[in-house]
Write a protein that holds these residues in place. Structure first.
Motif, PDB file in Angstrom:
ATOM      1  N   CYS A   1       0.841  -1.201   0.000  1.00  0.00           N
ATOM      2  CA  CYS A   1       0.000   0.000   0.000  1.00  0.00           C
ATOM      3  C   CYS A   1       0.878   1.254   0.000  1.00  0.00           C
ATOM      4  CB  CYS A   1      -0.909  -0.014   1.228  1.00  0.00           C
ATOM      5  SG  CYS A   1      -1.857   1.508   1.434  1.00  0.00           S
ATOM      6  N   ILE A   2       0.548   2.193  -0.907  1.00  0.00           N
ATOM      7  CA  ILE A   2       1.305   3.456  -0.958  1.00  0.00           C
ATOM      8  C   ILE A   2       0.511   4.607  -0.326  1.00  0.00           C
ATOM      9  CG2 ILE A   2       2.722   2.831  -2.957  1.00  0.00           C
ATOM     10  CD1 ILE A   2       0.697   4.457  -4.694  1.00  0.00           C
TER      11      ILE A   2
ATOM     12  N   CYS B   1      -2.472   5.955  -1.048  1.00  0.00           N
ATOM     13  CA  CYS B   1      -3.082   6.943  -1.945  1.00  0.00           C
ATOM     14  C   CYS B   1      -4.499   7.337  -1.517  1.00  0.00           C
ATOM     15  CB  CYS B   1      -3.106   6.413  -3.375  1.00  0.00           C
ATOM     16  SG  CYS B   1      -4.302   5.083  -3.625  1.00  0.00           S
ATOM     17  N   GLY B   2      -5.153   6.482  -0.764  1.00  0.00           N
ATOM     18  CA  GLY B   2      -6.494   6.808  -0.265  1.00  0.00           C
ATOM     19  C   GLY B   2      -7.636   6.485  -1.203  1.00  0.00           C
TER      20      GLY B   2
ATOM     21  N   CYS C   1      -8.986   3.655  -2.170  1.00  0.00           N
ATOM     22  CA  CYS C   1      -9.933   2.638  -1.683  1.00  0.00           C
ATOM     23  C   CYS C   1     -10.888   3.238  -0.656  1.00  0.00           C
ATOM     24  CB  CYS C   1      -9.195   1.436  -1.107  1.00  0.00           C
ATOM     25  SG  CYS C   1      -8.028   1.850   0.203  1.00  0.00           S
TER      26      CYS C   1
ATOM     27  N   ALA D   1      -3.781   2.134   4.174  1.00  0.00           N
ATOM     28  CA  ALA D   1      -5.173   1.690   4.287  1.00  0.00           C
ATOM     29  C   ALA D   1      -5.243   0.396   5.084  1.00  0.00           C
ATOM     30  CB  ALA D   1      -5.747   1.464   2.894  1.00  0.00           C
TER      31      ALA D   1
ATOM     32  N   CYS E   1      -7.089   0.112  -6.943  1.00  0.00           N
ATOM     33  CA  CYS E   1      -5.836   0.220  -6.200  1.00  0.00           C
ATOM     34  C   CYS E   1      -4.657   0.178  -7.176  1.00  0.00           C
ATOM     35  CB  CYS E   1      -5.716  -0.924  -5.191  1.00  0.00           C
ATOM     36  SG  CYS E   1      -4.128  -0.873  -4.323  1.00  0.00           S
TER      37      CYS E   1
ATOM     38  N   VAL F   1      -1.555  -0.311  -6.823  1.00  0.00           N
ATOM     39  CA  VAL F   1      -0.477  -1.283  -6.581  1.00  0.00           C
ATOM     40  C   VAL F   1      -1.007  -2.685  -6.255  1.00  0.00           C
ATOM     41  CG1 VAL F   1       1.243   0.437  -5.908  1.00  0.00           C
ATOM     42  CG2 VAL F   1      -0.306  -0.488  -4.174  1.00  0.00           C
TER      43      VAL F   1
HETATM   44 FE1  SF4 Z   1      -3.354   1.601  -0.366  1.00  0.00          FE
HETATM   45 FE2  SF4 Z   1      -5.957   1.780  -0.831  1.00  0.00          FE
HETATM   46 FE3  SF4 Z   1      -4.263   3.262  -2.259  1.00  0.00          FE
HETATM   47 FE4  SF4 Z   1      -4.361   0.633  -2.621  1.00  0.00          FE
HETATM   48  S1  SF4 Z   1      -6.024   2.088  -3.062  1.00  0.00           S
HETATM   49  S2  SF4 Z   1      -2.517   1.887  -2.406  1.00  0.00           S
HETATM   50  S3  SF4 Z   1      -4.770  -0.134  -0.555  1.00  0.00           S
HETATM   51  S4  SF4 Z   1      -4.638   3.406  -0.034  1.00  0.00           S
END
Ligand code: SF4
Length: 63
Positions: free
Chosen positions: A12-13, A15-16, A18, A33, A53, A55
């Motif tokens: 998880c990077i 990114c928010g 999800c 997350a 997501c 990644v």
């Molecule tokens: Fe992490 Fe969610 Fe972003 Fe995937 S979508 S990298 S699980 S914060």
């Protein structure tokens, strides 16, 4: 049917994305997350969260 929802913390990077599409099942904690519930009985927005997501850190397993 029961589905296990999990986030790979290493991948998880933070990114928010999800959380934006599925705040009922995901939340941010310490910049990453996490799954709010270890399992759900029906999939709703979780599959969308998994698909966006960047990644591929979200795992949904059928139990
Ligand atoms: Fe992490 Fe969610 Fe972003 Fe995937 S979508 S990298 S699980 S914060």
């Amino acid at each position: 049917m029961v589905f296990k929802i999990s986030v790979n913390k290493e991948e998880c990077i933070g990114c928010g994305s999800c959380v934006s599409v599925c705040s009922e099942s995901f939340e941010m904690k310490d910049g990453k997350a996490i799954a709010k519930k270890p399992q759900v009985e029906a999939l709703d927005c979780e599959e969308q969260a998994k698909s966006i997501c960047p990644v591929n850190a979200i795992k949904i397993e059928e139990k």
